[in-house]
Write an enzyme that holds these catalytic residues in place. Structure first.
Site, short mmCIF file in Angstrom:
data_model
loop_
_atom_site.label_atom_id
_atom_site.label_comp_id
_atom_site.label_asym_id
_atom_site.label_seq_id
_atom_site.Cartn_x
_atom_site.Cartn_y
_atom_site.Cartn_z
N GLU A 1 0.83 -0.99 0.16
CA GLU A 1 -0.14 0.14 -0.33
C GLU A 1 0.81 1.09 0.47
O GLU A 1 2.04 0.96 0.68
CB GLU A 1 -0.79 0.09 1.24
CG GLU A 1 -1.95 1.15 1.54
CD GLU A 1 -2.27 1.19 2.90
OE1 GLU A 1 -1.66 0.76 3.92
OE2 GLU A 1 -3.48 1.84 3.43
N ASN B 1 -7.37 5.96 -1.99
CA ASN B 1 -5.94 5.55 -1.42
C ASN B 1 -6.09 3.53 -2.88
O ASN B 1 -6.76 3.46 -2.38
CB ASN B 1 -5.88 5.16 -0.27
CG ASN B 1 -5.17 4.29 0.76
OD1 ASN B 1 -3.86 3.27 -0.73
ND2 ASN B 1 -4.58 3.65 1.62
N LYS C 1 -9.42 2.07 -1.66
CA LYS C 1 -9.78 1.78 -0.98
C LYS C 1 -10.90 1.97 -0.05
O LYS C 1 -11.38 3.11 -0.45
CB LYS C 1 -8.60 1.70 0.35
CG LYS C 1 -8.64 1.47 1.67
CD LYS C 1 -7.34 1.88 2.47
CE LYS C 1 -7.16 0.70 3.98
NZ LYS C 1 -6.12 1.66 4.69
N GLU D 1 -5.36 9.15 7.45
CA GLU D 1 -6.58 8.60 6.70
C GLU D 1 -7.51 8.90 5.92
O GLU D 1 -7.90 9.67 4.22
CB GLU D 1 -6.38 6.66 6.07
CG GLU D 1 -5.13 6.38 6.12
CD GLU D 1 -4.75 4.73 5.75
OE1 GLU D 1 -5.86 4.59 4.56
OE2 GLU D 1 -4.53 4.33 6.59
N CYS E 1 -5.22 -2.89 2.73
CA CYS E 1 -4.40 -2.87 3.85
C CYS E 1 -5.90 -3.42 4.94
O CYS E 1 -6.18 -4.33 5.11
CB CYS E 1 -3.44 -1.64 4.87
SG CYS E 1 -3.35 -1.27 5.98
N ASN F 1 0.33 -0.91 5.73
CA ASN F 1 0.68 -0.19 6.80
C ASN F 1 0.23 -0.79 7.01
O ASN F 1 -0.73 0.08 7.81
CB ASN F 1 1.45 0.89 5.93
CG ASN F 1 2.13 1.59 4.60
OD1 ASN F 1 3.47 1.85 5.06
ND2 ASN F 1 1.53 1.19 2.73
#
Ligand code: CDV
Length: 324
Positions: free
Chosen positions: A48, A108, A125, A144, A174, A199
């Protein structure tokens, strides 16, 4: 016995410091692609947000000041060497990156790129962890929700050529791996290979509760192994590991088979390649027996999964004498 064999590589990346440019990350990634090629891999999976440090840990009051972390085009001058290496080594790759669209939306994102350089599949994401505003309780920020919108592409699966086989491929990013709903939506599309980058900090930085450090890797592996088993697919979970500007991310990248077994696992927190031969016909056992969805699923009993977001309290039972 027939085998639909492909050789898959996970290219774990060690830390990328805040001050390091994309050229450094891309140089390391190209070297991993070359090594993957030497190991006979036909696809290589990167983590990611693979091109930069994990920037959502850094707060910017004005989000425009974070624009330099995003890609506005793929390939760009800086990412072109990845596409050239794909062509040179005839290897497909999966790349996680921060995407800024022409109309200014931020996601993302991960793409799956054919050796020709064509983008086969894009995923944005959906499960964004963390928070939107600066959180003084946290040791380290996880912004995020500030830097990305919720993905708008669903969980797509496509059948595409990989190493001489047609493979049903899908992607997660993730935090998505922790949600069984994500795997099942992919499983319902007969996914055979799920690629995902992550991550994940070695400690739970939300100080509202305690989580023992050794459970962090367990939870990551548990999520990927159960997702693979319950949906009869292979999974490649690839980490960014090591210490980025004082912040530790665990590595422990894995390749997992449809039985939920780990076939390969990284042992360092640095740039490291893990490789496994995946016989896609292994997906058939689960799919035609215990997880034969057509025969055994009961969607009429699953309404809450899509109708309800948060959990609700159950009704209270009391022994007869205590009832009012
Ligand atoms: N990048 C992530 O999505 N990380 C989350 C952390 C914050 C828990 C994860 O699920 O690994």
């Amino acid at each position: 016995m027939s085998q639909r064999l492909i050789t898959v590589a996970g290219a774990q990346l060690g830390p990328i410091q805040k001050a390091e440019g994309r050229d450094i990350a891309v140089g390391r990634m190209v070297r991993l692609m070359e090594r993957a090629h030497r190991h006979g891999a036909q696809v290589v999976v990167f983590p990611e947000l693979a091109l930069t440090t994990f920037f959502p840990r850094w707060y910017e009051e004005d989000i425009a000041n974070a624009d330099h972390w995003y890609e506005t085009a793929l390939p760009s001058n800086e990412t072109a060497p990845l596409f050239e290496a794909a062509r040179k080594y005839s290897i497909a790759f999966h790349l996680g990156y921060a995407e800024k669209t022409p109309d200014g939306r931020r996601f993302n994102t991960a793409v799956f790129v054919h050796p020709s350089g064509e983008i086969v599949l894009k995923y944005r994401k959906i499960h964004l962890p963390g928070h939107k505003d600066y959180d003084p309780v946290r040791q380290v920020q996880h912004l995020e929700k500030r830097y990305f919108e919720v993905g708008d592409l669903g969980f797509p699966v496509v059948r595409a050529p990989v190493g001489g086989q047609d493979v049903n491929i899908g992607m997660l990013i993730c935090n998505d791996r922790r949600w069984p709903e994500t795997w099942r939506v992919l499983g319902l599309q007969q996914v055979e290979l799920v690629m995902l980058g992550y991550n994940t900090p070695s400690i739970n930085q939300d100080r509202r509760g305690f989580e023992a450090h050794h459970l962090r890797v367990l939870h990551s592996h548990l999520s990927i192994q159960s997702g693979c088993y319950q949906n009869a697919c292979f999974g490649v979970g690839v980490a960014k590991g090591g210490v980025e500007d004082g912040h530790e991310l665990f590595g422990h990248s894995i390749i997992c088979n449809p039985q939920g077994e780990i076939m390969a696992q990284a042992t360092s927190w640095d740039d490291e390649l893990i490789v496994a031969d995946c016989d896609l016909d292994m997906c058939n056992l689960g799919r035609t027996t215990i997880f034969n969805f057509a025969a055994h699923r009961r969607p009429e009993a699953y309404g809450r999964i899509v109708e309800q977001v948060g959990s609700s309290e159950p009704p209270v039972w009391q022994p007869r004498g205590a009832r009012r």
